[in-house]
Design an enzyme around this catalytic site. Structure first.
Site, PDB file in Angstrom:
ATOM      1  N   ARG A 106       2.746 -28.988  -7.172  1.00 41.18           N
ATOM      2  CA  ARG A 106       2.585 -29.482  -8.550  1.00 41.18           C
ATOM      3  C   ARG A 106       1.214 -30.084  -8.820  1.00 41.18           C
ATOM      4  O   ARG A 106       1.069 -31.007  -9.610  1.00 41.18           O
ATOM      5  CB  ARG A 106       3.725 -30.444  -8.909  1.00 41.18           C
ATOM      6  N   GLY A 128      -4.296  -4.155  -4.367  1.00 43.83           N
ATOM      7  CA  GLY A 128      -5.328  -3.155  -4.649  1.00 43.83           C
ATOM      8  C   GLY A 128      -4.643  -1.864  -5.020  1.00 43.83           C
ATOM      9  O   GLY A 128      -3.970  -1.266  -4.200  1.00 43.83           O
ATOM     10  N   HIS A 129      -4.744  -1.479  -6.280  1.00 44.40           N
ATOM     11  CA  HIS A 129      -4.096  -0.254  -6.737  1.00 44.40           C
ATOM     12  C   HIS A 129      -5.155   0.788  -7.050  1.00 44.40           C
ATOM     13  O   HIS A 129      -6.077   0.509  -7.802  1.00 44.40           O
ATOM     14  CB  HIS A 129      -3.283  -0.518  -8.010  1.00 44.40           C
ATOM     15  N   LYS A 184       2.209   2.199  -5.174  1.00 41.21           N
ATOM     16  CA  LYS A 184       2.980   1.752  -6.343  1.00 41.21           C
ATOM     17  C   LYS A 184       2.244   2.047  -7.648  1.00 41.21           C
ATOM     18  O   LYS A 184       2.850   2.365  -8.653  1.00 41.21           O
ATOM     19  CB  LYS A 184       3.248   0.242  -6.258  1.00 41.21           C
ATOM     20  N   ASP A 196       0.817  -1.216   0.000  1.00 37.04           N
ATOM     21  CA  ASP A 196       0.000   0.000   0.000  1.00 37.04           C
ATOM     22  C   ASP A 196       0.853   1.269   0.000  1.00 37.04           C
ATOM     23  O   ASP A 196       0.462   2.284   0.556  1.00 37.04           O
ATOM     24  CB  ASP A 196      -0.969   0.012   1.194  1.00 37.04           C
ATOM     25  N   GLN A 253       2.113  -6.090  -3.508  1.00 40.59           N
ATOM     26  CA  GLN A 253       2.574  -6.266  -2.118  1.00 40.59           C
ATOM     27  C   GLN A 253       3.965  -5.626  -1.972  1.00 40.59           C
ATOM     28  O   GLN A 253       4.229  -4.645  -2.637  1.00 40.59           O
ATOM     29  CB  GLN A 253       2.567  -7.730  -1.681  1.00 40.59           C
TER      30      GLN A 253
HETATM   31  P1  IMP Z   1      -2.426 -12.902   1.455  1.00 48.01           P
HETATM   32  O1  IMP Z   1      -1.535 -12.299   0.440  1.00 48.01           O
HETATM   33  O2  IMP Z   1      -3.881 -12.665   1.204  1.00 48.01           O
HETATM   34  O3  IMP Z   1      -2.114 -14.352   1.697  1.00 48.01           O
HETATM   35  O4  IMP Z   1      -2.135 -12.169   2.862  1.00 48.01           O
HETATM   36  C1  IMP Z   1      -0.887 -12.326   3.545  1.00 48.01           C
HETATM   37  C2  IMP Z   1      -0.484 -11.004   4.201  1.00 48.01           C
HETATM   38  O5  IMP Z   1      -0.165 -10.071   3.194  1.00 48.01           O
HETATM   39  C3  IMP Z   1      -1.576 -10.357   5.069  1.00 48.01           C
HETATM   40  O6  IMP Z   1      -0.959  -9.710   6.158  1.00 48.01           O
HETATM   41  C4  IMP Z   1      -2.185  -9.332   4.130  1.00 48.01           C
HETATM   42  O7  IMP Z   1      -2.783  -8.266   4.825  1.00 48.01           O
HETATM   43  C5  IMP Z   1      -0.951  -8.889   3.375  1.00 48.01           C
HETATM   44  N1  IMP Z   1      -1.249  -8.346   2.037  1.00 48.01           N
HETATM   45  C6  IMP Z   1      -1.538  -9.044   0.918  1.00 48.01           C
HETATM   46  N2  IMP Z   1      -1.729  -8.210  -0.119  1.00 48.01           N
HETATM   47  C7  IMP Z   1      -1.534  -6.977   0.339  1.00 48.01           C
HETATM   48  C8  IMP Z   1      -1.543  -5.694  -0.280  1.00 48.01           C
HETATM   49  O8  IMP Z   1      -1.755  -5.530  -1.488  1.00 48.01           O
HETATM   50  N3  IMP Z   1      -1.282  -4.639   0.538  1.00 48.01           N
HETATM   51  C9  IMP Z   1      -0.997  -4.795   1.855  1.00 48.01           C
HETATM   52  N4  IMP Z   1      -0.963  -5.969   2.465  1.00 48.01           N
HETATM   53  C10 IMP Z   1      -1.225  -7.054   1.719  1.00 48.01           C
END
Ligand code: IMP
Length: 428
Positions: free
Chosen positions: A142, A40-41, A16, A13, A224
């Site tokens: 796999r 989420g962009h 980007k 967040d 991420q």
């Molecule tokens: P997952 O990617 O849904 O498996 O979540 C794993 C961790 O990554 C959690 O703490 C989520 O809140 C965090 N996370 C996943 N995608 C994002 C993102 O786009 N922004 C911020 N945190 C994220």
């Protein structure tokens, strides 16, 4: 400059999407290389806000090819919904290409994500519950299904039978949930999704290399961030892919010698969604202020983000693991009204000063921030575009941050709009 990677340097967040949007002007294709619709962009173009989860931010430029690379996990229903949303708003998605080798997120992945989080109870990871972890787990085991499988009913059906043989009893016996029918999934994914996705599926490695071999430019868009990276993040509070710059090579099929610029996006403060350690976290009125002024609620899940001061120890580590050439600092304007601003320069771990990221998880859990505190600028920065317009207190803060991180700050975001950017590396 053949290839640039844009990577998050914190816990996601960082903004980007806006940086990618700016750099995309110059390139022929933008490639997402990992993650899925957990991202989420938000992009604001001419006052209009676009929220994207899966499709690369570059889609808003008609001149380029947006690519979903082999390292991404794709939920076909989400992809089609996002394409429909963009089309309804006048954005042409006909050039979108999806790697035939990208893995699919299917309904049992999402269900397993939900029930496993519930099972973890107070130890939950706080995932986005989109099925990301279970889909990558199947890839590593796999037994995953890939985009190309959508176009061959026999193969899709056969692979699904193998995987549901294990998933259905797991869901029923361990989690007390109803399993999935092969026929039903074939009907939805092969029958309904595949015909609509057919013209978008491609050999994306060939596409990217054709651009690079013809002196074109490619932008790799990380989702991420560094500290959510499966290998380099704060495990187990991480996502299941490699958002760090090296992930662009495996997730898009290019060798590292093509990449000559790595832009690390950092927020001028710090946020985190989900569980896990956060040394500079704020639990006071300043933390609330950052949530309110920075609108720190998930684009995707609506969850309130945890907030804290910018952490230069983490950023120095991000410089190393990504080979960052520069920092794009976002949301500086969110600090405009504060009396003082702080930078976490080191940690105190049980009385010992740490300048570097502790490699032992318990040390990071116990880390207490050591701050440099500076006067705030108390000026609205949102209309500035030039370095020379910034007040001295803001320049002092930026100098201190740059010195602490060790790489130059190139761009600075001072508002959500496409043009609310200070080109900090340009004189005056
Ligand atoms: P997952 O990617 O849904 O498996 O979540 C794993 C961790 O990554 C959690 O703490 C989520 O809140 C965090 N996370 C996943 N995608 C994002 C993102 O786009 N922004 C911020 N945190 C994220």
């Amino acid at each position: 400059m053949p290839a640039t990677v844009v990577v998050g340097t914190q816990w996601g967040d960082e903004g980007k999407g806006k940086v990618v949007d700016l750099l995309a002007k110059e390139v022929q294709c933008v490639v997402r290389y990992q993650g899925g619709h957990n991202a989420g962009h938000t992009l604001v173009v001419d006052g209009e806000s676009f929220k994207l989860q899966l499709i690369p931010s570059g889609v808003l430029y008609p001149h380029l090819t947006p690519i979903i690379g082999n390292g991404v996990v794709v939920d076909p229903l989400v992809l089609l919904r996002e394409m429909d949303m963009l089309t309804a708003r006048g954005v042409d998605v006909s050039k979108l290409r999806v790697s035939a080798n990208a893995h699919l997120i299917l309904p049992y992945h999402q269900m397993l994500d939900v029930v496993f989080e519930r099972h973890l109870g107070k130890n939950k990871l706080g995932t986005t519950k989109r099925g990301i972890g279970p889909a990558y787990a199947d890839k590593a085991s796999r037994v995953g299904l890939r985009v190309q499988d959508l176009f061959d009913e026999e193969i899709f059906r056969a692979k699904l039978e193998v995987v549901l043989h294990e998933k259905n009893p797991l869901l029923a016996k361990v989690y007390n949930k109803i399993g999935y029918e092969v026929d039903e999934l074939v009907k939805i994914y092969v029958g309904e999704c595949a015909p609509r996705l057919k013209k978008h599926m491609a050999d994306t490695i060939d596409l990217v290399h054709n651009v690079l071999e013809n002196d074109g430019q490619v932008l790799f868009e990380g989702a991420q961030a560094t500290f959510l990276d499966l290998d380099h993040g704060t495990y187990p509070f991480v996502t299941s892919s490699n958002p760090t710059a090296g992930g662009a090579c495996t997730g898009a099929g290019v060798g590292p010698r093509y990449i000559d610029r790595v832009v690390g996006v950092a927020k001028a403060y710090l946020t985190r969604v989900g569980a896990g350690p956060f040394p500079s976290e704020l639990f006071d009125a300043v933390g609330e202020h950052l949530v309110d002024v920075g609108h720190e609620y998930g684009t995707n899940t609506g969850r309130r983000r945890r907030t804290g001061w910018v952490d230069a120890v983490m950023l120095r580590h991000a410089v190393r693991v990504n080979s960052l050439s520069e920092i794009a600092l976002t949301k500086l304007d969110v600090l405009d009204q504060l009396d003082t601003v702080k930078i976490c320069e080191a940690y105190d771990v049980n009385g010992v000063r740490h300048e570097k990221m502790p490699y032992h998880q318990s040390d990071f859990h116990d880390a207490k921030p050591i701050y440099k505190e500076m006067p705030g600028w108390k000026t609205d920065l949102s209309g500035f575009t030039k370095r020379g317009q910034l007040p001295q207190a803001a320049l002092d803060y930026l100098d201190a941050l740059e010195a602490s991180i060790g790489v130059p700050i190139g761009l600075i975001g001072v508002g959500p709009g496409r043009n609310q950017i200070v080109h900090y590396n340009q004189a005056a």
